[in-house]
Design a protein around this motif. Structure first.
Motif, short mmCIF file in Angstrom:
data_model
loop_
_atom_site.label_atom_id
_atom_site.label_comp_id
_atom_site.label_asym_id
_atom_site.label_seq_id
_atom_site.Cartn_x
_atom_site.Cartn_y
_atom_site.Cartn_z
N TYR B 66 37.08 69.04 -8.80
CA TYR B 66 35.61 69.02 -8.91
C TYR B 66 35.16 70.09 -9.89
N TYR B 67 35.66 71.30 -9.74
CA TYR B 67 35.19 72.37 -10.60
C TYR B 67 35.74 72.27 -12.02
N ASN B 68 36.97 71.73 -12.17
CA ASN B 68 37.49 71.55 -13.52
C ASN B 68 36.71 70.50 -14.30
N SER B 69 36.18 69.51 -13.59
CA SER B 69 35.48 68.46 -14.32
C SER B 69 33.96 68.66 -14.29
N THR B 130 43.98 61.68 3.96
CA THR B 130 43.74 62.11 2.58
C THR B 130 42.27 61.91 2.22
N CYS B 131 41.76 60.70 2.49
CA CYS B 131 40.35 60.40 2.18
C CYS B 131 39.43 61.38 2.89
N CYS B 132 39.74 61.66 4.16
CA CYS B 132 38.90 62.56 4.94
C CYS B 132 38.87 63.95 4.33
N PHE B 133 40.04 64.47 3.94
CA PHE B 133 40.05 65.84 3.41
C PHE B 133 39.51 65.91 1.99
N VAL B 134 39.59 64.82 1.23
CA VAL B 134 38.92 64.80 -0.07
C VAL B 134 37.41 64.86 0.14
N SER B 135 36.91 64.14 1.15
CA SER B 135 35.48 64.21 1.48
C SER B 135 35.08 65.64 1.84
N LEU B 136 35.90 66.27 2.68
CA LEU B 136 35.58 67.65 3.07
C LEU B 136 35.60 68.58 1.86
N ALA B 137 36.54 68.32 0.93
CA ALA B 137 36.61 69.14 -0.28
C ALA B 137 35.35 68.99 -1.11
N PHE B 138 34.84 67.75 -1.21
CA PHE B 138 33.62 67.54 -1.99
C PHE B 138 32.45 68.23 -1.31
N LEU B 139 32.45 68.20 0.02
CA LEU B 139 31.39 68.90 0.75
C LEU B 139 31.44 70.40 0.44
N ALA B 140 32.66 70.97 0.48
CA ALA B 140 32.80 72.40 0.17
C ALA B 140 32.36 72.68 -1.26
N SER B 141 32.67 71.75 -2.18
CA SER B 141 32.36 71.96 -3.59
C SER B 141 30.87 71.93 -3.86
N VAL B 142 30.15 71.00 -3.25
CA VAL B 142 28.72 70.91 -3.56
C VAL B 142 27.92 71.97 -2.80
N ASP B 146 30.16 78.05 -7.10
CA ASP B 146 31.23 78.91 -7.57
C ASP B 146 32.58 78.37 -7.13
N LYS B 147 33.51 78.27 -8.07
CA LYS B 147 34.81 77.67 -7.79
C LYS B 147 35.59 78.42 -6.72
N ALA B 148 35.65 79.75 -6.87
CA ALA B 148 36.43 80.55 -5.93
C ALA B 148 35.88 80.39 -4.51
N TRP B 244 28.89 61.52 2.87
CA TRP B 244 27.46 61.20 2.87
C TRP B 244 26.63 62.48 2.71
N ILE B 245 27.03 63.52 3.44
CA ILE B 245 26.30 64.79 3.33
C ILE B 245 26.45 65.35 1.91
N SER B 246 27.68 65.30 1.36
CA SER B 246 27.84 65.87 0.02
C SER B 246 27.05 65.07 -1.00
N ARG B 247 26.95 63.77 -0.81
CA ARG B 247 26.14 62.96 -1.70
C ARG B 247 24.68 63.40 -1.63
N ARG B 248 24.21 63.61 -0.41
CA ARG B 248 22.81 64.05 -0.24
C ARG B 248 22.55 65.38 -0.94
N ILE B 249 23.49 66.31 -0.79
CA ILE B 249 23.31 67.61 -1.45
C ILE B 249 23.38 67.44 -2.96
N PHE B 250 24.35 66.64 -3.41
CA PHE B 250 24.58 66.47 -4.85
C PHE B 250 23.38 65.83 -5.55
N MET B 251 22.67 64.95 -4.83
CA MET B 251 21.54 64.26 -5.43
C MET B 251 20.46 65.23 -5.93
#
Lengths: 244, 255
Positions: B66-69, B130-142, B146-148, B244-251
């Motif tokens: 997420y942060y690299n792109s 895998t799908c679940c933890f990718v979702s959690l990662a996106f949540l953490a990212s949005v 800051d990447k760190a 869904w939550i990360s999408r809401r934040i990202f919007m």
């Protein structure tokens, strides 16, 4: 063409944009100048919809851009830092962006040609130098013949030849009726490119006039000197007002 | 959306990380098959590896991606692309890459050793995880800029779900061991995707007999169709809710 009305952007307790009102017209090239942190990038990002303004409206061709995405068909954006997926080839990147806008058949590949990107289409993004990435960014911005072009520090990483090619392109497109919004700290470049100067400070538009007006008003032909003259006279006026 | 997914996937499948992850899983699986001849025991060993490694690698890889792109995402958003489309495309690409690596890394050796049918439920559960933890990662990212900090939050998610939560669960079970708390623990298990996968795979295999009355109770629940459906629905919630939550934040996020 682009109208900003009372635009405010608040980051925590920092006001990045403070009631900005601007009316940007086609066939003009606006130079956005100001010190670091004066709100230039926030302004650009607001127009692109990357930053959501706290209050105020942005109208493009008369309609508000809030929550919209299709208006970005008319905008070409060249970012300050270009980073692309490492393992994509240059050719794949252009292919991808063209597929995203498949409704567009008629593309402008002039910059791809003149920057010599055609020869390196199968190079991977990770192997490119910063300057070449900037060239890719510039070529992408012009690709779909947008009505509005937003260039964020376009000449920062480019070599002199590429800078000249880009400048020529900008001048030609501006004369063809496009609107340009350019930020740069290299004022000598802006002197050649801009028709109008927008000077921002602390999130507000401090001064807006055509380049010619600014030059005659301050009596300075060089842009850098004209701007510092402008700031000095303003400060003097404020001092005079404050001292009885 | 398919356009974006196609190209991002083309990029991700070439990353050294995806390759290393596949090779690592393949070597571990092959080694386990070499050590033991009983496919169900091997499956149990793979399960333990998968439960540790898959969440960690998925969540860290997705956050870093997420942060690299980030700059590329802003570039795509300056095109006429919807924010939700972009986020879902990124999610699908990352989840697809990690799930593909898992299926290839564990599935191909299992196929070679002729134990694919035993490993198959585990693979499906692994893909869901895998799908679940990718979702959690996106949540953490949005959640941050800051990447760190995002990687920190991701690791916190991982530590919580793979260690802290189980500790708390054990505490509850011991404190209330005098009461019939099977149904409550069942609900508590569903609140952790890793436990959910662990229990449902264990119940698929015949090791529940070792776990006494509780095991029998779980067996009767997870072994049936209702239990299966329950697991699937809970996993779907675990995948879709953070996304869904990360999408809401990202919007409404400032990029």
């Amino acid at each position: 063409m682009i109208v900003l009305h009372q635009l405010v952007k608040q980051y925590g307790n920092v006001r990045a944009l403070n009631q900005v009102n601007l009316d940007l017209k086609a066939s003009h090239s606006y130079a956005l100048v100001g010190p670091n942190g004066s709100g230039k990038t926030t302004l650009i990002k607001s127009i692109l919809g990357l930053v959501v303004p706290t209050s105020g409206t942005i109208l493009i061709n008369g309609s508000s851009i809030a929550g919209q995405h299709n208006y970005r068909r008319q905008i070409g954006y060249m970012p300050q830092i270009s980073r692309y997926p490492d393992n994509l080839r240059i050719g794949q990147l252009f292919e991808m962006i063209r597929n995203l806008r498949s409704e567009y058949r008629d593309v402008d590949e002039e910059l791809i040609q003149s920057f010599g990107l055609t020869q390196i289409m199968d190079k991977r993004m990770s192997t490119l130098s910063g300057g070449t990435r900037q060239k890719v960014g510039a070529a992408l911005a012009f690709l779909f013949k947008p009505q509005v072009l937003i260039l964020d520090e376009p000449t920062a990483g480019l070599d002199p030849i590429a800078t000249d090619i880009l400048k020529e392109k900008v001048t030609r497109e501006k004369n063809a009726g496009k609107l340009f919004l350019i930020t740069s700290h290299i004022l000598s470049d802006l002197e050649e490119l801009a028709t109008d100067i927008i000077y921002m400070q602390e999130g507000a538009v401090y001064h807006q006039s055509s380049l010619h007006e600014l030059q005659t008003e301050t009596g300075q032909s060089r842009l850098g000197q004209a701007i510092s003259m402008l700031i000095r006279t303003r400060e003097q006026k404020i001092k005079e007002l404050l001292t009885p | 959306m398919t356009t974006i997914v196609r190209y991002i996937l083309a990029d991700l499948l070439r990353t050294r990380f995806a390759l290393a992850y596949t090779v690592f899983l393949a070597i571990v699986t092959m080694a386990l098959f070499q050590l033991d001849n009983d496919p169900s025991r091997v499956t149990l060993s793979i399960l333990n590896i998968v439960l540790m490694v898959v969440p960690l690698f998925s969540i860290v890889f997705a956050t870093i991606h997420y942060y690299n792109s980030y700059e590329f995402m802003t570039l795509l958003l300056s095109q006429p692309v919807k924010r939700s489309t972009l986020l879902l495309s990124e999610w699908a690409s990352v989840a697809g890459t990690m799930a593909g690596s898992l299926v290839a890394g564990v599935g191909i050796p299992s196929l070679i050793y002729g134990a694919l049918t035993q490993v198959l439920p585990l693979l499906l559960a692994g893909v869901a995880m895998t799908c679940c933890f990718v979702s959690l990662a996106f949540l953490a990212s949005v959640m941050t800029q800051d990447k760190a900090r995002a990687i920190g939050i991701s690791l916190l998610f991982w530590i919580y779900f793979s260690m802290i939560y189980d500790g708390l669960l054990l505490l509850v079970v011991y404190s209330f061991s005098d009461y019939p708390i099977e149904k409550i623990t069942l609900a508590l298990i569903a609140l952790n995707p890793i436990d959910l996968v662990r229990i449902s795979i264990l119940m698929e295999m015949d090791v529940s007999a070792l776990m006494g009355y509780t095991g029998a109770f779980y067996r009767s629940f997870f072994g049936g169709t209702t239990g299966m459906l329950f697991c699937i629905v809970m996993m779907m919630i675990w995948i879709l809710f953070p996304l869904w939550i990360s999408r809401r934040i990202f919007m409404n996020k400032d990029l």
